[in-house]
Scaffold this active site. Structure first.
Site, PDB file in Angstrom:
ATOM      1  N   ASP A  36       1.412 -10.828   9.943  1.00 52.39           N
ATOM      2  CA  ASP A  36       2.265 -10.870  11.129  1.00 52.39           C
ATOM      3  C   ASP A  36       1.982 -12.099  11.977  1.00 52.39           C
ATOM      4  OD1 ASP A  36       3.623  -8.566  10.497  1.00 52.39           O
ATOM      5  OD2 ASP A  36       2.422  -7.260  11.783  1.00 52.39           O
TER       6      ASP A  36
ATOM      7  N   ARG B   5       0.829  -1.201   0.000  1.00 55.83           N
ATOM      8  CA  ARG B   5       0.000   0.000   0.000  1.00 55.83           C
ATOM      9  C   ARG B   5       0.862   1.248   0.000  1.00 55.83           C
ATOM     10  NH1 ARG B   5      -4.553   1.340   4.541  1.00 55.83           N
ATOM     11  NH2 ARG B   5      -2.700   1.706   5.804  1.00 55.83           N
TER      12      ARG B   5
ATOM     13  N   THR C 121      -1.025   7.664  -1.242  1.00 58.33           N
ATOM     14  CA  THR C 121      -2.329   7.486  -1.893  1.00 58.33           C
ATOM     15  C   THR C 121      -3.188   6.432  -1.204  1.00 58.33           C
ATOM     16  OG1 THR C 121      -1.539   5.753  -3.400  1.00 58.33           O
ATOM     17  CG2 THR C 121      -1.228   8.041  -4.097  1.00 58.33           C
TER      18      THR C 121
ATOM     19  N   ASP D 258      -3.288  -8.288  12.349  1.00 61.87           N
ATOM     20  CA  ASP D 258      -2.590  -8.369  11.065  1.00 61.87           C
ATOM     21  C   ASP D 258      -2.315  -9.837  10.753  1.00 61.87           C
ATOM     22  OD1 ASP D 258      -0.231  -8.555   9.222  1.00 61.87           O
ATOM     23  OD2 ASP D 258      -0.391  -6.373   9.286  1.00 61.87           O
TER      24      ASP D 258
END
Length: 207
Positions: free
Chosen positions: A201, A102, A106, A198
């Site tokens: 992770d 990502r 933006t 996450d």
């Protein structure tokens, strides 16, 4: 496009184990693999069968086999955590890969890696990612799969946020979505609530 929440008791139990913050990476990975395998039964309910004559110990009869090629497309890196469980049920499935990150400015997904299979245009394609949060990465991955020529595409995830489902339905109204759970919402940090943190992770033991 159809959205299907697969609420099988075994899936619900395993997902609950994964949600617990003190679940180890080992147990998280094992339950993720098992859920991926369990979800396959529903996701591939419409997989075509080819009839053919076989001979049992008693007589001849017509049997049916899966001759349709299947390609899994995990979104790196968390999507890799679901492929093994699916391949246990469909060992002939090939694996293409899409790597996205990502952009911090933006907030849109950017491709850094993509490797298709040679037969992806004629295959049942399953784009895989444990989390459907904003829907940006999933939408981008499906864009790439379509650019490769894929025609029959489904998206499978573990946990989905309503915002991600809406984004995917808007961007790709022809794609069926399957999730083990439709959760409440996204929080201000873009995490699914209640979610499971996450996924990458927790799969790989990183922070």
């Amino acid at each position: 496009m159809a959205f299907t929440e697969i609420k099988h008791p075994l899936i619900v139990d395993k997902l609950t184990r994964m949600r617990r913050k003190d679940t180890s990476s080992k147990d998280f990975r094992e339950n993720l693999n098992e859920i991926g395998g369990l979800m396959v039964y529903e996701v591939f309910r419409d997989l075509p069968l080819t009839p053919g004559e076989i001979e049992t110990p008693v007589t001849k009869t017509t049997g049916y086999t899966v001759d349709q090629s299947v390609v899994l497309v995990p979104i790196i890196r968390a999507g890799l955590g679901m492929t093994a469980g699916i391949q246990q049920l469909i060992p002939t499935a090939k694996v293409a890969h899409i790597g996205l990150y990502r952009d911090e400015e933006t907030l849109e997904p950017v491709q850094y890696f993509a490797k298709p299979t040679a037969d992806i245009a004629s295959s049942y394609v399953l784009v895989v990612d444990p989390m459907l949060a904003t829907g940006g990465s999933a939408s981008k991955a499906i864009d790439i799969a379509k650019e490769w020529g894929a025609k029959t595409i489904k998206f499978i995830c573990l946990v989905a946020a309503p915002e991600g489902v809406a984004r995917l339905q808007k961007d790709h109204p022809d794609i069926d979505i399957y999730a083990a759970s439709l959760d409440e919402k996204l929080n201000d940090d873009g995490y699914i609530v209640p979610g499971l943190g996450d996924a990458g992770d927790r799969i790989f033991g990183t922070k």
